[in-house]
Design an enzyme around this catalytic site. Sequence first.
Site, PDB file in Angstrom:
ATOM      1  N   GLY A  50     122.513  26.571  78.149  1.00 28.39           N
ATOM      2  CA  GLY A  50     123.144  26.049  76.946  1.00 28.39           C
ATOM      3  C   GLY A  50     123.677  24.656  77.213  1.00 28.39           C
TER       4      GLY A  50
ATOM      5  CB  CYS B 173     130.437  24.755  82.375  1.00 30.53           C
ATOM      6  SG  CYS B 173     130.370  23.440  81.147  1.00 30.53           S
TER       7      CYS B 173
ATOM      8  CD  GLU C 128     126.781  25.427  75.852  1.00 29.90           C
ATOM      9  OE1 GLU C 128     127.218  24.265  75.723  1.00 29.90           O
ATOM     10  OE2 GLU C 128     126.549  25.933  76.962  1.00 29.90           O
TER      11      GLU C 128
END
Length: 187
Positions: free
Chosen positions: A59, A107, A150
Amino acid sequence: MSSLVIVDKQKLENPPLEIHYLGDRVLRQPAKRIAKVDESVRQLAKEMLQTMYSSNGIGLAAPQVAVNKQLLVIDCEPDNPANPPLILINPQITQSSQELCQFEEGCLSIPGVYLDVVRPKVIEVSYKDESGRPKKLKATDLLARVIQHEMDHLNGIMFVDRVGNNLALTTELKKHGFNVQAVKPIA
């Protein structure tokens, strides 16, 4: 679903966009809604997908590449060429389940750091696709988590802001050279 944004799921030596890291101010600004879905938005989505695949991500939100727009690209199956990526423009969560689940998140803007985060297990999200058509999606498990993760970026929130275990958070961030002061805890 025929996609207007076609991207090979491959790692590029030089991805088109640069991912920004925890501590960078661009990651903390609320993203602006996209007024018109046009070729420039599709091109941005394409470049975001290329950058995401090149970084082994599932993502990526536009603010992570210093673009202040409400655009997400998601692909929970980056190794499956038959599974098209999801492009969400101006996404909004319309429903969240009462049931929560805890799962490890990472992330691209905080490489190497993986920590547990609690989020709703099921969500419903409305958004526009790359053609500008309104869509609704019910997402569970990993997809629900990735969308929420996200979407946080669109509000200037990073997953580390949601980590409850301060000791693990501090230890992991320091181990990977990130400033603990860059975290903005959500009560």
